[in-house]
Scaffold this active site. Structure first.
Site, PDB file in Angstrom:
ATOM      1  N   HIS A   1      57.067  73.390  35.026  1.00  0.00           N
ATOM      2  CA  HIS A   1      56.396  74.043  33.907  1.00  0.00           C
ATOM      3  C   HIS A   1      57.353  74.704  32.930  1.00  0.00           C
ATOM      4  O   HIS A   1      56.917  75.196  31.883  1.00  0.00           O
ATOM      5  CB  HIS A   1      55.357  75.051  34.416  1.00  0.00           C
ATOM      6  CG  HIS A   1      54.095  75.065  33.611  1.00  0.00           C
ATOM      7  ND1 HIS A   1      52.925  75.621  34.060  1.00  0.00           N
ATOM      8  CD2 HIS A   1      53.811  74.575  32.375  1.00  0.00           C
ATOM      9  CE1 HIS A   1      51.989  75.490  33.136  1.00  0.00           C
ATOM     10  NE2 HIS A   1      52.499  74.860  32.102  1.00  0.00           N
TER      11      HIS A   1
ATOM     12  N   ASP B   1      46.733  77.599  35.750  1.00  0.00           N
ATOM     13  CA  ASP B   1      47.864  77.727  36.665  1.00  0.00           C
ATOM     14  C   ASP B   1      47.530  78.744  37.748  1.00  0.00           C
ATOM     15  O   ASP B   1      46.796  79.707  37.496  1.00  0.00           O
ATOM     16  CB  ASP B   1      49.083  78.217  35.866  1.00  0.00           C
ATOM     17  CG  ASP B   1      50.427  77.851  36.492  1.00  0.00           C
ATOM     18  OD1 ASP B   1      50.527  77.871  37.723  1.00  0.00           O
ATOM     19  OD2 ASP B   1      51.371  77.570  35.727  1.00  0.00           O
TER      20      ASP B   1
ATOM     21  N   HIS C   1      49.948  80.495  38.738  1.00  0.00           N
ATOM     22  CA  HIS C   1      50.994  81.468  38.425  1.00  0.00           C
ATOM     23  C   HIS C   1      50.976  81.813  36.936  1.00  0.00           C
ATOM     24  O   HIS C   1      50.630  80.972  36.102  1.00  0.00           O
ATOM     25  CB  HIS C   1      52.364  80.894  38.799  1.00  0.00           C
ATOM     26  CG  HIS C   1      52.414  80.340  40.185  1.00  0.00           C
ATOM     27  ND1 HIS C   1      52.086  79.026  40.465  1.00  0.00           N
ATOM     28  CD2 HIS C   1      52.735  80.914  41.368  1.00  0.00           C
ATOM     29  CE1 HIS C   1      52.207  78.808  41.767  1.00  0.00           C
ATOM     30  NE2 HIS C   1      52.589  79.942  42.336  1.00  0.00           N
TER      31      HIS C   1
ATOM     32  N   ASP D   1      53.677  82.663  35.090  1.00  0.00           N
ATOM     33  CA  ASP D   1      54.859  82.113  34.405  1.00  0.00           C
ATOM     34  C   ASP D   1      55.277  82.961  33.211  1.00  0.00           C
ATOM     35  O   ASP D   1      55.702  82.434  32.176  1.00  0.00           O
ATOM     36  CB  ASP D   1      54.609  80.659  33.969  1.00  0.00           C
ATOM     37  CG  ASP D   1      54.442  79.718  35.144  1.00  0.00           C
ATOM     38  OD1 ASP D   1      54.773  80.117  36.278  1.00  0.00           O
ATOM     39  OD2 ASP D   1      53.980  78.587  34.937  1.00  0.00           O
TER      40      ASP D   1
ATOM     41  N   HIS E   1      61.049  78.052  35.597  1.00  0.00           N
ATOM     42  CA  HIS E   1      59.670  77.563  35.461  1.00  0.00           C
ATOM     43  C   HIS E   1      58.674  78.707  35.621  1.00  0.00           C
ATOM     44  O   HIS E   1      57.481  78.529  35.347  1.00  0.00           O
ATOM     45  CB  HIS E   1      59.375  76.413  36.426  1.00  0.00           C
ATOM     46  CG  HIS E   1      59.155  76.810  37.853  1.00  0.00           C
ATOM     47  ND1 HIS E   1      58.456  76.021  38.740  1.00  0.00           N
ATOM     48  CD2 HIS E   1      59.569  77.888  38.568  1.00  0.00           C
ATOM     49  CE1 HIS E   1      58.431  76.603  39.932  1.00  0.00           C
ATOM     50  NE2 HIS E   1      59.098  77.730  39.847  1.00  0.00           N
TER      51      HIS E   1
ATOM     52  N   ASP F   1      48.935  73.129  34.866  1.00  0.00           N
ATOM     53  CA  ASP F   1      49.716  72.988  36.093  1.00  0.00           C
ATOM     54  C   ASP F   1      48.751  72.583  37.206  1.00  0.00           C
ATOM     55  O   ASP F   1      47.767  73.296  37.472  1.00  0.00           O
ATOM     56  CB  ASP F   1      50.379  74.332  36.421  1.00  0.00           C
ATOM     57  CG  ASP F   1      51.342  74.260  37.594  1.00  0.00           C
ATOM     58  OD1 ASP F   1      51.089  73.490  38.538  1.00  0.00           O
ATOM     59  OD2 ASP F   1      52.343  75.005  37.582  1.00  0.00           O
TER      60      ASP F   1
ATOM     61  N   ASP G   1      48.867  72.896  40.208  1.00  0.00           N
ATOM     62  CA  ASP G   1      48.704  73.826  41.322  1.00  0.00           C
ATOM     63  C   ASP G   1      47.605  74.855  41.061  1.00  0.00           C
ATOM     64  O   ASP G   1      47.295  75.676  41.936  1.00  0.00           O
ATOM     65  CB  ASP G   1      50.021  74.495  41.712  1.00  0.00           C
ATOM     66  CG  ASP G   1      50.519  75.582  40.766  1.00  0.00           C
ATOM     67  OD1 ASP G   1      49.728  76.113  39.971  1.00  0.00           O
ATOM     68  OD2 ASP G   1      51.722  75.915  40.836  1.00  0.00           O
TER      69      ASP G   1
ATOM     70  N   GLU H   1      53.930  69.600  37.220  1.00  0.00           N
ATOM     71  CA  GLU H   1      54.132  70.030  38.607  1.00  0.00           C
ATOM     72  C   GLU H   1      53.539  69.095  39.656  1.00  0.00           C
ATOM     73  O   GLU H   1      53.276  69.516  40.782  1.00  0.00           O
ATOM     74  CB  GLU H   1      53.639  71.463  38.823  1.00  0.00           C
ATOM     75  CG  GLU H   1      54.372  72.511  37.986  1.00  0.00           C
ATOM     76  CD  GLU H   1      55.767  72.893  38.491  1.00  0.00           C
ATOM     77  OE1 GLU H   1      56.201  72.314  39.490  1.00  0.00           O
ATOM     78  OE2 GLU H   1      56.407  73.765  37.864  1.00  0.00           O
TER      79      GLU H   1
END
Length: 320
Positions: free
Chosen positions: A114, A137, A139, A141, A154, A243, A245, A288
Site C-alpha cells: 500500500h 483497510d 490499517h 496507514d 506501507h 487493501d 486485508d 496487498e
C-alpha cells in the site's frame, strides 16, 4: 425496488488504464510484488472488458530492480526503511497514474503493497484536486516517520499525502505532493490501529469507521456516512484505495498483514458496488495480494479471486 445501475460520470467512453505496480519495498515480506501478475492471470483485464470497458496497460516499474535493491541494508533514513526504492517506485507510479488520468482514462492500479498509494493518490489528485479518498483497510496507514514503530513505509502513505510531520521525511520522499485534506478522506474497515495513529486521526478530525461501527450500524449506513463525509454534495470525484486485508482473512488469507474480524466478502464487495453506483469513481487501487503467503493453493485462489471481484464490482458488475 429498482436499483440505480453503476455509471461513470467522468468516463462516458468507459476507457481505463490498468497500471501494474509490482512492488514490495514498503514492507519486509516479499511476494506481494507478484500480486499484479496473479490478478492478470486470473483474468482481471478480460473481466473488466466484459463490463464494457476499453483497457490499456501501463507498466511504470518494468525492468526495474527494486526487489534486488530491497536487500540493501543501507537504504534507511533514521527509522524509515527503504525510502530510496519506495520514493523512486512511487514517483514512477505517480507519473503513470497522472498520465492516465489526464488522458481521460480511469486508472486501475494493481499492487504491490500500500505504499504505492503515495503515487496513485497524488496522480489522480493532480487531475481532480477536489477529489475524496475512500481508504478500505484493516490499517490506517497514517503513521509518520516520527510515529512508526516498524519503519515500514506501507504504514505511512496517508501521512505523506497529507504532509503530516513533513520536516521528518526522508529526502527521497519529499517530492510527494501534499494533496490530501483531513476532510477529504474516510476510512472503512479499521481494526488494527497504532496508538500514534489514533492520536493523528483524532487530532485531525479524520472520518474513520472501524469494524465496531460496521457491527453497530451495518455496512450500508457506514458507507453512506463515509461518502457524506468526503462528498457532501454527491458530486465529488472518488478515489477508492482498496487493501484486500480489509476483508477477513477467512476469505483473503494470502495477504501480508491479516487481521481477524474483518469485512465479510459480501460486505467488502458492497463497498465497491456502492461507490460504482455514485457515478463518481475516478481511480481504483487493489493492493496487498501476496500469493507467497498462501498456505495452499486454495488460499491463493481465494485471495486473488476476491481482488478480481472487488475490481469488477467497482467497474460495474451487479448481481441483477
Amino acid at each position: 425496488m429498482p436499483l440505480e445501475q453503476p455509471h461513470y460520470d467522468h468516463f462516458p467512453k468507459k476507457e481505463a488504464t490498468i497500471i501494474l505496480a509490482p512492488f514490495s519495498g514498503g514492507q519486509g515480506k516479499s511476494g506481494v510484488e507478484d500480486g499484479p501478475k496473479y490478478l492478470l492471470r486470473a483474468g482481471i483485464k478480460e473481466q473488466i472488458e466484459q463490463l464494457g470497458w476499453s483497457i490499456s496497460t501501463s507498466e511504470p516499474l518494468k525492468n526495474s530492480n527494486f526487489e534486488e535493491r530491497k536487500k540493501d541494508s543501507s537504504d534507511v533514513y533514521e527509522n524509515c526503511k527503504r525510502p530510496k526504492i519506495v520514493g523512486e517506485a512511487c514517483e514512477q507510479i505517480y507519473k503513470s497514474v497522472k498520465e492516465a488520468a489526464f488522458n481521460n482514462t480511469l486508472p486501475i492500479t494493481l499492487g504491490g503493497d500500500h505504499s504505492i498509494a503515495m503515487g496513485t493518490v497524488a496522480g489522480t489528485f493532480a487531475k481532480y484536486p477536489d477529489a475524496g479518498l475512500l481508504w478500505i483497510d484493516a490499517h490506517a496507514d497514517i503513521n509518520t516517520p516520527l510515529t512508526t514503530d516498524s519503519g515500514n513505509l506501507h504504514g505511512c502513505p496517508v501521512a505523506f499525502l497529507m504532509g503530516l510531520d513533513s520536516h521528518s521525511y526522508p529526502p527521497e520522499l519529499q517530492w510527494v505532493p501534499k494533496v490530501l485534506s483531513s476532510k477529504k478522506i474516510a476510512y472503512i474497515g479499521l481494526r488494527d490501529v497504532d496508538e500514534g495513529e489514533k492520536k493523528i486521526l483524532k487530532d485531525n478530525g479524520i472520518t474513520a469507521f472501524s469494524m465496531y461501527h460496521i457491527d453497530r450500524y451495518g455496512i450500508n449506513q457506514v458507507v453512506e456516512m463515509a461518502l457524506k463525509a468526503i462528498d457532501p454534495t454527491g458530486k465529488c470525484p472518488i478515489h477508492l484505495s482498496y487493501d484486500v486485508d480489509a476483508i477477513d482473512p477467512l476469505f483473503v488469507p494470502a495477504t501480508g498483514t491479516p487481521v481477524r474480524g474483518g469485512l465479510t466478502l459480501r460486505e467488502g464487495l458492497f463497498v465497491a458496488e456502492r461507490v460504482a453506483e455514485t457515478g463518481q469513481l475516478i481511480a481504483l487501487d487493489v493492493v496487498e495480494c501476496n500469493p507467497s503467503l498462501g498456505v495452499n493453493e486454495t488460499h491463493v485462489v481465494d485471495t486473488i479471486t476476491a481482488g478480481c471481484a472487488v475490481a469488477r464490482c467497482a467497474l460495474g458488475e451487479t448481481i441483477l
